[in-house]
Design an enzyme around this catalytic site. Structure first.
Site, short mmCIF file in Angstrom:
data_model
loop_
_atom_site.label_atom_id
_atom_site.label_comp_id
_atom_site.label_asym_id
_atom_site.label_seq_id
_atom_site.Cartn_x
_atom_site.Cartn_y
_atom_site.Cartn_z
N MET A 76 21.25 -12.53 -17.19
CA MET A 76 22.08 -11.99 -18.29
C MET A 76 21.24 -11.43 -18.98
O MET A 76 22.13 -11.26 -19.90
CB MET A 76 23.02 -13.38 -18.44
CG MET A 76 24.19 -14.21 -17.14
SD MET A 76 25.06 -13.80 -16.63
CE MET A 76 25.19 -14.82 -15.56
N CYS A 77 19.96 -11.47 -18.90
CA CYS A 77 19.43 -10.63 -20.19
C CYS A 77 19.38 -9.56 -19.78
O CYS A 77 19.43 -8.67 -19.18
CB CYS A 77 17.78 -11.20 -19.90
SG CYS A 77 17.07 -11.32 -21.09
N HIS A 78 19.92 -8.88 -21.38
CA HIS A 78 19.89 -7.57 -20.82
C HIS A 78 18.34 -6.36 -21.14
O HIS A 78 18.26 -6.78 -21.52
CB HIS A 78 20.31 -6.85 -22.30
CG HIS A 78 22.24 -6.92 -22.75
ND1 HIS A 78 22.14 -8.54 -22.85
CD2 HIS A 78 23.02 -6.62 -22.45
CE1 HIS A 78 24.08 -9.24 -23.49
NE2 HIS A 78 24.31 -7.49 -22.71
N MET A 112 13.36 -14.19 -25.31
CA MET A 112 13.21 -14.12 -23.83
C MET A 112 12.28 -13.44 -23.45
O MET A 112 11.50 -13.43 -22.59
CB MET A 112 14.69 -13.48 -23.00
CG MET A 112 15.98 -14.10 -23.57
SD MET A 112 15.68 -16.61 -23.84
CE MET A 112 14.54 -16.69 -21.63
N GLU A 113 11.82 -11.61 -23.68
CA GLU A 113 10.98 -11.25 -23.61
C GLU A 113 9.21 -12.39 -23.79
O GLU A 113 9.09 -12.02 -22.52
CB GLU A 113 11.18 -9.53 -23.92
CG GLU A 113 11.98 -8.95 -23.62
CD GLU A 113 13.57 -9.45 -23.47
OE1 GLU A 113 14.16 -8.63 -22.70
OE2 GLU A 113 13.47 -10.33 -24.56
N ASP A 127 -4.11 -19.37 -12.70
CA ASP A 127 -3.93 -18.46 -11.65
C ASP A 127 -5.45 -18.37 -11.16
O ASP A 127 -6.62 -18.25 -10.21
CB ASP A 127 -3.28 -17.06 -11.33
CG ASP A 127 -3.34 -16.79 -9.50
OD1 ASP A 127 -3.52 -17.41 -8.53
OD2 ASP A 127 -3.98 -15.74 -9.92
#
Length: 157
Positions: A76-78, A112-113, A127
């Site tokens: 749902m993220c544009h 969100m980014e 890692d």
């Protein structure tokens, strides 16, 4: 009048929010987080003596890549036009701290980014140093990604 945005339609099904009628604006979001590590690992990162290479530079590149691909991993993220990313990683007492600032000109925000940049960058750190963080039982007693959050959001209309 308050606009109502929902990721759920009238039938209760998931949907992407329609931002088509919104005006474009300059937007910025900043997220932060940290990864707790042992003092020995932090010293190796700070001295650029980690066997896998330059941890902070690699984390920065990973963070930028994650920002650019957020729409592919978050439902749902544009997909938004990223105009700038500033990813910073710093060795502090007990941790590597990450700050990712994202800017866009568009119809929806870039929080969100920024969050994806921080979490991916911190995962890159993990890692690259996991071999030195493992105890004799194969566990990671000190290593923890913590306090990931949005610390700033601006919209210039």
């Amino acid at each position: 009048m308050t606009e109502e945005f929902s990721h759920v339609d009238d039938e209760g099904d998931a949907q992407m929010v329609d931002v088509g009628d919104k005006d474009e604006s300059q937007r910025r979001a900043v997220a932060r987080g940290r990864i707790a590590l042992t003092a020995e690992t932090l010293a190796a990162i700070d001295a650029d003596e980690v066997e896998k290479g330059d941890v902070l530079t690699t984390a920065r590149i990973g963070a930028i890549q994650a920002v650019k691909h957020t729409w592919e991993t978050i439902p749902m993220c544009h997909q938004i036009p990223i105009t700038n990313v500033d990813a910073a990683f710093e060795v502090t007492e007990g941790a590597v701290e990450a700050t990712v600032a994202v800017e866009t000109v568009g119809k929806t925000g870039c929080e969100m980014e920024a969050l994806e940049g921080v979490t991916t960058g911190l995962n890159v750190v993990w890692d690259m140093v996991k071999a030195s963080e493992k105890d004799d039982d194969g566990a990671y007693p000190k290593t923890a990604i913590e306090d990931v959050r949005v610390v700033e959001k601006t919209v210039d209309r």
